[in-house]
Scaffold this motif. Structure first.
Motif, PDB file in Angstrom:
ATOM      1  N   ASP A 121     -25.749  20.189 -31.673  1.00 37.69           N
ATOM      2  CA  ASP A 121     -24.455  20.265 -32.220  1.00 37.69           C
ATOM      3  C   ASP A 121     -24.426  19.130 -33.490  1.00 37.69           C
ATOM      4  O   ASP A 121     -25.115  17.994 -33.412  1.00 37.69           O
ATOM      5  CB  ASP A 121     -23.449  20.102 -31.320  1.00 37.69           C
ATOM      6  CG  ASP A 121     -23.417  18.747 -30.514  1.00 37.69           C
ATOM      7  OD1 ASP A 121     -24.667  18.126 -30.743  1.00 37.69           O
ATOM      8  OD2 ASP A 121     -22.519  18.309 -30.051  1.00 37.69           O
ATOM      9  N   CYS A 122     -23.564  19.418 -34.310  1.00 32.25           N
ATOM     10  CA  CYS A 122     -23.510  18.342 -35.619  1.00 32.25           C
ATOM     11  C   CYS A 122     -22.222  18.270 -36.145  1.00 32.25           C
ATOM     12  O   CYS A 122     -21.529  19.211 -36.245  1.00 32.25           O
ATOM     13  CB  CYS A 122     -24.680  18.566 -36.576  1.00 32.25           C
ATOM     14  SG  CYS A 122     -24.323  20.144 -37.394  1.00 32.25           S
ATOM     15  N   GLN A 123     -21.516  17.188 -36.608  1.00 29.89           N
ATOM     16  CA  GLN A 123     -20.433  17.172 -37.422  1.00 29.89           C
ATOM     17  C   GLN A 123     -20.760  16.851 -38.794  1.00 29.89           C
ATOM     18  O   GLN A 123     -21.476  15.680 -39.101  1.00 29.89           O
ATOM     19  CB  GLN A 123     -19.548  15.911 -36.654  1.00 29.89           C
ATOM     20  CG  GLN A 123     -17.899  15.984 -37.303  1.00 29.89           C
ATOM     21  CD  GLN A 123     -17.213  15.035 -36.730  1.00 29.89           C
ATOM     22  OE1 GLN A 123     -17.603  13.630 -36.783  1.00 29.89           O
ATOM     23  NE2 GLN A 123     -16.051  15.168 -36.183  1.00 29.89           N
ATOM     24  N   THR A 124     -20.716  17.614 -39.538  1.00 28.42           N
ATOM     25  CA  THR A 124     -21.189  17.625 -40.861  1.00 28.42           C
ATOM     26  C   THR A 124     -19.977  17.524 -41.977  1.00 28.42           C
ATOM     27  O   THR A 124     -18.870  17.962 -41.855  1.00 28.42           O
ATOM     28  CB  THR A 124     -21.971  18.829 -41.131  1.00 28.42           C
ATOM     29  OG1 THR A 124     -21.200  19.840 -41.080  1.00 28.42           O
ATOM     30  CG2 THR A 124     -23.127  18.685 -40.455  1.00 28.42           C
ATOM     31  N   VAL A 125     -20.329  16.692 -43.169  1.00 27.25           N
ATOM     32  CA  VAL A 125     -19.402  16.546 -43.936  1.00 27.25           C
ATOM     33  C   VAL A 125     -19.820  17.986 -45.102  1.00 27.25           C
ATOM     34  O   VAL A 125     -21.119  17.888 -45.320  1.00 27.25           O
ATOM     35  CB  VAL A 125     -19.863  15.312 -44.970  1.00 27.25           C
ATOM     36  CG1 VAL A 125     -18.763  15.369 -46.129  1.00 27.25           C
ATOM     37  CG2 VAL A 125     -19.550  14.162 -44.058  1.00 27.25           C
ATOM     38  N   VAL A 127     -21.842  32.035 -47.485  1.00 26.07           N
ATOM     39  CA  VAL A 127     -22.218  30.549 -47.423  1.00 26.07           C
ATOM     40  C   VAL A 127     -20.898  29.713 -47.691  1.00 26.07           C
ATOM     41  O   VAL A 127     -20.523  29.866 -49.051  1.00 26.07           O
ATOM     42  CB  VAL A 127     -23.150  29.886 -48.119  1.00 26.07           C
ATOM     43  CG1 VAL A 127     -23.709  28.790 -47.978  1.00 26.07           C
ATOM     44  CG2 VAL A 127     -24.418  30.950 -47.815  1.00 26.07           C
ATOM     45  N   SER A 128     -20.253  29.062 -46.761  1.00 30.35           N
ATOM     46  CA  SER A 128     -18.997  28.398 -47.157  1.00 30.35           C
ATOM     47  C   SER A 128     -19.265  26.972 -47.771  1.00 30.35           C
ATOM     48  O   SER A 128     -18.164  26.363 -48.346  1.00 30.35           O
ATOM     49  CB  SER A 128     -18.087  28.067 -46.063  1.00 30.35           C
ATOM     50  OG  SER A 128     -18.455  27.609 -45.168  1.00 30.35           O
ATOM     51  N   GLY A 129     -20.582  26.411 -47.667  1.00 29.19           N
ATOM     52  CA  GLY A 129     -20.532  25.101 -48.182  1.00 29.19           C
ATOM     53  C   GLY A 129     -22.250  24.706 -47.753  1.00 29.19           C
ATOM     54  O   GLY A 129     -22.819  25.668 -46.963  1.00 29.19           O
ATOM     55  N   ALA A 130     -22.561  23.600 -47.937  1.00 22.83           N
ATOM     56  CA  ALA A 130     -23.615  23.020 -47.591  1.00 22.83           C
ATOM     57  C   ALA A 130     -23.504  21.486 -46.921  1.00 22.83           C
ATOM     58  O   ALA A 130     -22.609  20.921 -47.167  1.00 22.83           O
ATOM     59  CB  ALA A 130     -24.835  22.831 -48.674  1.00 22.83           C
ATOM     60  N   THR A 131     -24.531  20.911 -46.191  1.00 21.47           N
ATOM     61  CA  THR A 131     -24.576  19.475 -45.836  1.00 21.47           C
ATOM     62  C   THR A 131     -25.870  18.973 -45.757  1.00 21.47           C
ATOM     63  O   THR A 131     -26.959  19.943 -45.840  1.00 21.47           O
ATOM     64  CB  THR A 131     -23.892  19.441 -44.261  1.00 21.47           C
ATOM     65  OG1 THR A 131     -23.840  18.242 -44.150  1.00 21.47           O
ATOM     66  CG2 THR A 131     -24.805  20.365 -43.703  1.00 21.47           C
ATOM     67  N   ILE A 132     -26.196  17.777 -45.889  1.00 16.86           N
ATOM     68  CA  ILE A 132     -27.219  17.276 -46.010  1.00 16.86           C
ATOM     69  C   ILE A 132     -27.607  16.533 -44.547  1.00 16.86           C
ATOM     70  O   ILE A 132     -26.863  15.798 -44.034  1.00 16.86           O
ATOM     71  CB  ILE A 132     -27.309  16.119 -46.969  1.00 16.86           C
ATOM     72  CG1 ILE A 132     -26.542  16.536 -48.360  1.00 16.86           C
ATOM     73  CG2 ILE A 132     -28.563  15.570 -47.615  1.00 16.86           C
ATOM     74  CD1 ILE A 132     -27.164  17.576 -49.155  1.00 16.86           C
TER      75      ILE A 132
END
Lengths: 104, 732
Positions: free
Chosen positions: B654-658, B672-677
């Motif tokens: 799991d991850c909490q992403t910006v 695709v609703s967005g991206a995260t690094i």
């Protein structure tokens, strides 16, 4: 708004035109300090063409006048700002600070 | 000769101040509407009258200050009317309230003048409103700050002129001390205009003090050091004088006291007759000697204590700040990038056996988490303003539709992300219009049904875990499920013999162009509104729940995420591509072996405890050319269209992403609703399960659209981030 400096051998003349307000205050301060530090014996500020003057302009010119007296520079106001500008200053009791008897 | 500077900085500053005024005025207009509507229910509430007066006064005063002359003049006449009400010379009535509400619409249009798509102010309507207001007040048109005489009138009491509107009362002298605070000018305020406004109230004697002006070299050119001592002769009360300073009161020293001492009376007389002398050409170090200064000295010597003086160092002076939303977004973006870098640091530290660095990394992790939480909190704001503005909508629609409807609000203090709030107005408006037009019965029918004459629309907000629930409920007739079903069959949306659950029937209401209305009205019936609701809620990653009971009413609940900036997800990979699936959609994860695939005869269907669930291969969908592992994973997700599986190689945790926007090149890629690094700098794409499932279903029936490559999107995002980082100025 425009601030222009005319230089001659003996004096600097700062010409104020348009609305002289907070937007031009930093530049006006710089010009006044530069003129007072130039070694010339006279500094004249001309209001011809000034359509508005706000409190920042009044206090800068008032402080410059005191600075000039300390430095032995002859400081004077010249010309006539727009009547609306003078009326606004009069409303706020500020017009006395921008009038020199020799200039009018 | 050299010319320096130019009009540009002046124009830019003026525009910044104007924008700041617009923002403030919009808030005041919302509050004014709310106060007027409350006043409509309680004509005798003096506090509400005062609130309306102060709001109008602030808009007028600030408007004049920032160059909205027409707006100021228009508002001035309304303010006059409410001043009459305040002073008991005019009775409040529904006509005045409706006129003022109409006037607020015109003020709003004047504010937005020039903005693309904004309604234009109607001069004829403005004139008509003013004529009606003047008819009510019996007063001629007034223009602010135009009629004052610069010379005090010696014939009036104490030698002062009296304000035209103040002559009726007892003229008294007030001693006023006014010293602008450090940021006064920077906030766009202008003391000269305030003094100008004071003059309108009566005879004014002014003495400006230069005592605090520092030497030229030390002077901050954008600060006002001048302070003023004044004596005002007016019939106006102290509160009315204070109202002149209402929008700068937090940023100045202000005292207003009755000028009852003999010294002050003498001072006012002196000031009144003072001939202002010129300062000598050879300037001295002292301030100009004038009668005004002599007076000021007398005032300084005998000054009454300054009650209520403001202390700039006290913390309450800066209890809130107005920050442009774009700056806030930049801040949150930077925090997001910090979170990413911190994750990389943590990952690097894990590979190095250095307890000292590990300790620093842990501290940074703790601080970053705290910063992230705080930055998210900054974006949170109460939903009150959004809710309150619907009072006006309900008032106007009730009048137009001839219905009696009351709007009740619950949970207005509930906070949620500003971005979410900004996008809520439209769906709520459509839901309320729909309730007003189709839900609430006409008064006659309500009477026949034995229902209360006044119908209710209830707006509510409350937190529920990481979501917020926004409700729009009415006590109208409820949804006619049979009519919905028949209309759906007519339109070919469902088969004539289809068995629909209640939820499936209600879902039809949100189909584009769907309407059961027999008549299209100005309010609704075109079948557009509910589709807009669904689209907007989808884009907010929210869901809609409808409940309805025949004859008792309908309740629509929007479940929305608290924030759009961070998402709780599950990180998965397919080959070298990484994806994040929102945790909220995931039901479970099951294995997919080669035997399972053979058993299904090559069909993309998994048997999960007897339930057949269709699955979508992300490898195929995103054109990933790596070999499949022997055992794959199916992420089972819940969507509006049912359960689907997404096949991935591995579940990484799991991850909490910006969330980062995809940028303009990939904005059209809806799945695709967005991206995260990720911690090691890899880009992971955040999937939208609803869209992905819809896209897959569409591909089965219509053939696939142009496939998007996950690696191409990820590479483009990485490149964009590299460019952004390179462009950002670095501290030297």
């Amino acid at each position: 708004m425009s601030l222009t400096v005319e230089q001659s051998e003996s004096q600097n003349v700062i010409l104020l035109e348009g609305a002289i307000d907070i937007a031009s205050a930093g530049e006006l301060k710089e010009l006044l300090l530069k003129a007072l530090g130039s070694g010339k014996k006279k500094l004249r500020v001309s209001f011809d063409g000034a359509t508005a003057l706000d409190v920042t302009a009044v206090e800068l010119l008032w402080a410059a006048e005191r600075e000039a007296a300390k430095a032995g520079v002859e400081f004077s106001f010249a010309g006539q700002a727009a009547p609306e500008a003078l009326a606004a200053l009069a409303d706020a009791g500020l017009e006395t600070f921008l009038v020199s008897s020799g200039a009018k | 000769m050299s010319e320096r500077g130019g009009p540009l900085s002046n124009t830019v500053n003026a525009e910044i101040f104007k924008q700041s005024f617009r923002e403030e005025a919009r808030e005041i207009l919302v509050d004014l509407e709310s106060a007027l509507l409350e006043l409509n229910d309680n004509h005798g509430d003096h506090e509400l009258v005062g609130r309306v007066f102060r709001g109008l006064h602030t808009i007028k005063g600030s408007g004049a200050m920032f160059g909205f002359e027409d707006l100021a003049t228009f508002t001035h006449n309304l303010e006059t009317a409410f001043d009459e009400v305040r002073n008991g010379r005019l009775q409040i009535n529904s006509e005045l309230i409706d006129l003022t509400l109409d006037a607020l619409d015109q003020i709003r249009a004047m504010l937005e003048e020039g903005a693309v798509g904004a309604p234009q102010a109607d001069p004829a309507a403005c004139a008509e409103i003013l004529a009606k207001v003047r008819h009510l007040t019996g007063k001629p048109e007034k223009r602010p700050e135009k009629e004052k005489s610069a010379v005090p009138n010696a014939g009036s009491p104490a030698g002062f002129e009296t304000a035209s509107g103040a002559a009726a009362g007892q003229v008294r002298e007030w001693s006023i001390h006014f010293a602008p605070g450090p940021d006064f000018m920077l906030n766009g305020a202008n003391p000269v205009l305030l003094l100008h406004e004071l003059r309108q109230m009566g005879g004014l004697a002014v003495r400006a003090s230069m005592a605090a002006v520092p030497p030229l070299g030390e002077l901050d050119p954008e600060r006002c050091y001048i302070s003023w001592e004044m004596v005002l002769a007016t019939a106006a009360e102290r509160e009315a004088i204070r109202d002149v300073f209402i929008f700068v009161e937090d940023n100045c020293e202000l005292t207003i006291e009755p000028a009852s001492t003999p010294v002050e009376n003498q001072a006012s007389a002196l000031l009144n007759s003072a001939q202002r002398p010129s300062i000598p050409a050879s300037a001295s170090n002292s301030a100009p000697a004038s009668a005004a200064d002599l007076t000021a000295k007398a005032l300084d010597d005998k000054r009454i204590p300054r009650g209520g003086r403001r202390d700039y160092d006290s913390p309450d002076n800066a209890s809130s700040l107005r920050v442009p939303a774009v700056k806030l977004d930049q801040f949150v973006n930077l925090v997001g990038e910090l979170v990413t870098v911190q994750a990389r640091l943590t990952e690097l530290v894990a590979h190095h056996d250095d307890p000292e660095i590990a300790s620093v990394a842990e501290e940074i992790e703790r601080l970053t988490a705290s910063l992230r939480e705080n930055s998210m909190n900054i974006r949170m704001m109460p939903i009150r303003a959004t809710f309150e503005k619907f009072r006006r909508l309900v008032h106007d629609l009730a009048r137009d539709l001839g219905k009696n409807v009351e709007l009740t609000i619950e949970g207005a203090e509930t906070e949620l992300d500003k971005t979410v709030i900004d996008q809520l107005s439209d769906p709520l408006m459509h839901l309320i219009r729909n309730s007003m037009d189709h839900g609430i019965e006409p008064p006659k029918m309500r009477g026949e049904l034995g229902k209360p004459a006044i119908a209710t629309i209830h707006l509510s907000a409350r937190h529920s875990g990481a979501s917020v629930l926004i409700g729009v409920a009415d006590n109208g007739g409820g949804i006619d499920t049979e009519a919905v079903r028949n209309r759906a069959i007519e339109r070919g949306l469902v088969a004539a013999d289809a068995q629909l659950t209640e939820a499936e029937t209600y879902a039809l209401l949100f189909q584009p162009g769907f309407s059961t209305a027999k008549q299209v009205t100005d309010v609704s019936g075109r079948g557009v509104g509910m589709d807009v609701v669904r689209q907007r809620v989808d884009s907010l990653r929210g869901t809609i729940d409808v409940a309805s009971k025949p004859g008792q009413g309908t309740s629509v609940t929007l479940r929305l995420p608290l924030t759009l900036a961070i998402i709780d997800g599950l990180l998965v990979n397919v080959g070298d591509a990484f994806f994040v699936l929102p945790l909220a959609n995931i039901l479970e994860c099951i294995e997919l072996t080669r035997e399972d695939i053979e058993r299904a005869n090559g069909k993309h269907v998994a048997n999960v405890r007897g339930e057949l669930i269709p699955y979508i291969r992300l490898r195929q969908h995103f054109s990933i050319d790596t070999p499949r592992p022997a055992i794959e994973q199916i992420m089972v997700v819940e969507t509006e269209g049912g359960r689907y599986g997404f096949v991935v190689d591995r579940v990484l945790g799991d991850c909490q992403t910006v969330i980062k926007n995809l940028g303009r090149f990939y904005r059209h890629v809806q799945v695709v609703s967005g991206a995260t690094i990720l911690g090691d700098g890899t880009v992971a794409l955040i999937l939208d399960p609803e869209r992905l499932a819809q896209d897959a279903v569409r591909a089965v029936s219509h053939g696939p659209r142009g496939r998007v490559s996950a690696s191409a999107i990820a590479a483009a995002i990485k490149q964009s981030l590299r460019e952004r980082n390179a462009a950002r100025p670095r501290a030297s």
